[in-house]
Design an enzyme around this catalytic site. Structure first.
Site, PDB file in Angstrom:
ATOM      1  N   SER A 149       5.395   0.353  -1.214  1.00 46.30           N
ATOM      2  CA  SER A 149       6.552  -0.342  -1.764  1.00 46.30           C
ATOM      3  C   SER A 149       6.126  -0.892  -3.134  1.00 46.30           C
ATOM      4  O   SER A 149       5.282  -0.315  -3.811  1.00 46.30           O
ATOM      5  CB  SER A 149       6.989  -1.455  -0.803  1.00 46.30           C
ATOM      6  OG  SER A 149       8.084  -2.155  -1.327  1.00 46.30           O
ATOM      7  N   TYR A 162      14.837   1.677  -8.522  1.00 46.77           N
ATOM      8  CA  TYR A 162      13.470   1.577  -7.988  1.00 46.77           C
ATOM      9  C   TYR A 162      13.354   0.403  -7.010  1.00 46.77           C
ATOM     10  O   TYR A 162      12.805   0.531  -5.921  1.00 46.77           O
ATOM     11  CB  TYR A 162      12.527   1.400  -9.173  1.00 46.77           C
ATOM     12  CG  TYR A 162      11.058   1.322  -8.870  1.00 46.77           C
ATOM     13  CD1 TYR A 162      10.325   2.460  -8.535  1.00 46.77           C
ATOM     14  CD2 TYR A 162      10.373   0.107  -8.959  1.00 46.77           C
ATOM     15  CE1 TYR A 162       8.962   2.382  -8.300  1.00 46.77           C
ATOM     16  CE2 TYR A 162       9.019   0.021  -8.724  1.00 46.77           C
ATOM     17  CZ  TYR A 162       8.312   1.164  -8.395  1.00 46.77           C
ATOM     18  OH  TYR A 162       6.955   1.082  -8.159  1.00 46.77           O
ATOM     19  N   LYS A 166      12.427   0.516  -3.118  1.00 45.94           N
ATOM     20  CA  LYS A 166      11.216  -0.138  -2.612  1.00 45.94           C
ATOM     21  C   LYS A 166      11.556  -1.175  -1.530  1.00 45.94           C
ATOM     22  O   LYS A 166      10.758  -1.393  -0.610  1.00 45.94           O
ATOM     23  CB  LYS A 166      10.443  -0.777  -3.762  1.00 45.94           C
ATOM     24  CG  LYS A 166       9.808   0.255  -4.713  1.00 45.94           C
ATOM     25  CD  LYS A 166       8.918   1.240  -3.989  1.00 45.94           C
ATOM     26  CE  LYS A 166       7.924   1.944  -4.907  1.00 45.94           C
ATOM     27  NZ  LYS A 166       7.151   2.973  -4.187  1.00 45.94           N
TER      28      LYS A 166
HETATM   29  N1  LIG Z   1       0.703   1.146 -10.459  1.00 42.76           N
HETATM   30  C1  LIG Z   1       1.276   0.021 -10.050  1.00 42.76           C
HETATM   31  O1  LIG Z   1       0.942  -1.106 -10.492  1.00 42.76           O
HETATM   32  C2  LIG Z   1       2.355   0.073  -9.014  1.00 42.76           C
HETATM   33  C3  LIG Z   1       3.077  -1.105  -8.764  1.00 42.76           C
HETATM   34  C4  LIG Z   1       4.019  -1.098  -7.767  1.00 42.76           C
HETATM   35  C5  LIG Z   1       4.237   0.053  -7.001  1.00 42.76           C
HETATM   36  N2  LIG Z   1       3.550   1.196  -7.294  1.00 42.76           N
HETATM   37  C6  LIG Z   1       3.816   2.382  -6.460  1.00 42.76           C
HETATM   38  O2  LIG Z   1       2.589   3.008  -6.121  1.00 42.76           O
HETATM   39  C7  LIG Z   1       2.785   4.422  -6.035  1.00 42.76           C
HETATM   40  C8  LIG Z   1       1.788   5.150  -6.944  1.00 42.76           C
HETATM   41  O3  LIG Z   1       2.029   4.798  -8.290  1.00 42.76           O
HETATM   42  P1  LIG Z   1       1.012   5.148  -9.465  1.00 42.76           P
HETATM   43  O4  LIG Z   1       1.004   3.959 -10.345  1.00 42.76           O
HETATM   44  O5  LIG Z   1      -0.250   5.696  -8.929  1.00 42.76           O
HETATM   45  O6  LIG Z   1       1.856   6.299 -10.217  1.00 42.76           O
HETATM   46  P2  LIG Z   1       1.404   7.682 -10.887  1.00 42.76           P
HETATM   47  O7  LIG Z   1       2.554   8.121 -11.716  1.00 42.76           O
HETATM   48  O8  LIG Z   1       0.072   7.557 -11.506  1.00 42.76           O
HETATM   49  O9  LIG Z   1       1.256   8.664  -9.621  1.00 42.76           O
HETATM   50  C9  LIG Z   1       2.370   9.072  -8.864  1.00 42.76           C
HETATM   51  C10 LIG Z   1       2.133  10.502  -8.407  1.00 42.76           C
HETATM   52  O10 LIG Z   1       3.239  10.874  -7.568  1.00 42.76           O
HETATM   53  C11 LIG Z   1       3.545  12.228  -7.818  1.00 42.76           C
HETATM   54  N3  LIG Z   1       4.936  12.514  -7.464  1.00 42.76           N
HETATM   55  C12 LIG Z   1       6.059  12.194  -8.154  1.00 42.76           C
HETATM   56  N4  LIG Z   1       7.142  12.689  -7.534  1.00 42.76           N
HETATM   57  C13 LIG Z   1       6.693  13.320  -6.420  1.00 42.76           C
HETATM   58  C14 LIG Z   1       7.339  14.016  -5.366  1.00 42.76           C
HETATM   59  N5  LIG Z   1       8.672  14.180  -5.359  1.00 42.76           N
HETATM   60  N6  LIG Z   1       6.586  14.527  -4.356  1.00 42.76           N
HETATM   61  C15 LIG Z   1       5.245  14.367  -4.352  1.00 42.76           C
HETATM   62  N7  LIG Z   1       4.568  13.726  -5.335  1.00 42.76           N
HETATM   63  C16 LIG Z   1       5.288  13.208  -6.352  1.00 42.76           C
HETATM   64  C17 LIG Z   1       3.311  12.379  -9.331  1.00 42.76           C
HETATM   65  O11 LIG Z   1       3.114  13.745  -9.703  1.00 42.76           O
HETATM   66  C18 LIG Z   1       2.096  11.506  -9.557  1.00 42.76           C
HETATM   67  O12 LIG Z   1       0.901  12.256  -9.563  1.00 42.76           O
HETATM   68  C19 LIG Z   1       4.244   4.674  -6.402  1.00 42.76           C
HETATM   69  O13 LIG Z   1       5.013   4.760  -5.219  1.00 42.76           O
HETATM   70  C20 LIG Z   1       4.629   3.435  -7.182  1.00 42.76           C
HETATM   71  O14 LIG Z   1       6.003   3.182  -7.127  1.00 42.76           O
HETATM   72  C21 LIG Z   1       2.616   1.236  -8.284  1.00 42.76           C
END
Ligand SMILES: NC(=O)c1ccc[n+]([C@@H]2O[C@H](COP(=O)([O-])OP(=O)(O)OC[C@H]3O[C@@H](n4cnc5c(N)ncnc54)[C@H](O)[C@@H]3O)[C@@H](O)[C@H]2O)c1
Length: 323
Positions: A149, A162, A166
């Site tokens: 989330s 988003y 979430k």
């Molecule tokens: N980075 C943060 O601080 C943060 C904060 C809150 C939530 N999140 C959540 O954590 C998760 C990972 O985020 P991240 O920062 O590593 O992002 P990121 O963009 O680095 O990685 C996300 C990956 O998901 C893949 N992806 C996208 N659509 C897809 C699909 N339909 N099927 C399969 N794979 C798919 C992308 O190709 C990418 O490699 C996400 O769900 C994001 O919403 C991240």
């Protein structure tokens, strides 16, 4: 090795947080299906195949992994990624839903496609993989589901698609936790904070610099934003939740970032675990030791609603679409 012999599917595992999780699960002994179509930040198609790089890294280190390039948003393809794990490794013990895209607009500028795309990947994508995985996990009497989330579930400017997705993932995860606990399956959600391409865009860096120059951030606050808050800091808590030892941790929402893990109760911080900069990262062994007696104290366990689940499952449709 805390996950020796386990089989896992990690979605969005080609980059960022998902990649760090896939690498750690493999290091802890799990065989991993690395799901990632290699799309851009907004979900647009690219020629990139980051899943291949992660698989190569795991195999080079002596682990087992296979790539899958499909989208979690597609019901049947999501079923096939779970089946790939069962076919390759004989079972699915662990499902980690990390895949995510971002389409940021104010509500009046957001297109229907921006809304649908984000809901499809995050909320429907989580439902798709959980739905298919739980069928195998119930038969095995064992399973660990960890869904991603975000703190944005509380509401976030420019991110109504988003944040709705979430918040939905929290409801989905807590419902699964109540429906499946009696079958040996736990389901928990994580709201992470880490530097990845999703969060650390050049615009974000520039905004922080401007805030500092305008006196809206102190020097200490600004310098904190410059230190490494990499995705590797998120992975140990996920690996911990995937262990057999975490069998009583169910239906919880954790915030995880560098040096801090806390429980969240309806959006309020509850209990904290801290590490100072010179203390390094949390390890899975430390979390096995400390989480039950720290983060979990005072938390009322999710009650498995066995009677309700039995009553509702007897009304299940006879014929289901399967992958
Ligand atoms: N980075 C943060 O601080 C943060 C904060 C809150 C939530 N999140 C959540 O954590 C998760 C990972 O985020 P991240 O920062 O590593 O992002 P990121 O963009 O680095 O990685 C996300 C990956 O998901 C893949 N992806 C996208 N659509 C897809 C699909 N339909 N099927 C399969 N794979 C798919 C992308 O190709 C990418 O490699 C996400 O769900 C994001 O919403 C991240």
């Amino acid at each position: 090795m805390h996950l020796k012999g386990k089989a896992a599917v990690v979605t969005g595992a080609g980059r960022g947080i998902g990649r760090a999780i896939a690498l750690l699960l493999a290091k802890e002994g799990a065989s991993v299906i690395v799901v990632d179509p290699g799309v851009g930040r907004g979900g647009e198609k690219t020629e990139e195949r980051p899943a291949d790089d992660v698989v190569a890294e795991i195999v080079k280190a002596g682990g087992k992994a296979q790539a899958n390039y499909d989208s979690v948003a597609e019901y049947l393809k999501a079923g096939l990624m779970i089946k790939q794990c069962v076919d390759a490794y004989g079972k699915i013990d662990i499902l980690v839903n990390v895949a995510g895209n971002l389409r940021e607009r104010m509500i009046w500028n957001m297109s229907e496609d921006d809304f649908d795309s984000v809901i499809a990947v995050h909320l429907k994508g989580n439902w798709n993989t959980c739905h298919h995985a739980v069928k195998y996990m119930r038969q095995a009497g064992h399973g660990r589901i960890i869904n991603f989330s975000s703190d944005a579930f509380k509401g976030s400017v420019g991110q109504c698609n988003y944040s709705a997705a979430k918040a939905g993932i929290i409801g989905l995860t807590r419902s699964i936790s109540k429906e499946t606990y009696k079958n040996g399956i736990t389901a928990n959600a994580i709201c992470p904070s880490a530097d990845t391409r999703m969060t650390l865009t050049p615009e974000v860096k520039e905004n922080r610099r401007r805030k500092f120059e305008a006196g809206l951030l102190t020097k200490e606050q600004y310098e904190l934003t410059l230190q490494n808050r990499g995705p590797e800091y998120i992975a140990p808590m996920v690996a911990y939740l995937a262990t057999d030892q975490a069998d009583t941790i169910n239906g919880q929402v954790f915030h995880v970032e560098r040096g801090r893990i806390n429980t969240e109760i309806f959006g309020d911080d509850f209990k904290f675990l801290h590490k100072w900069d010179n203390e390094g990262m949390f390890t899975v062994s430390e979390l096995i030791e400390s989480v039950p007696g720290s983060l979990m104290t005072g938390i009322v366990p999710v009650v498995p609603q066995v009677k309700m689940a039995d009553a509702v499952s007897s009304t299940a449709p006879k014929k289901e679409k399967t992958a």
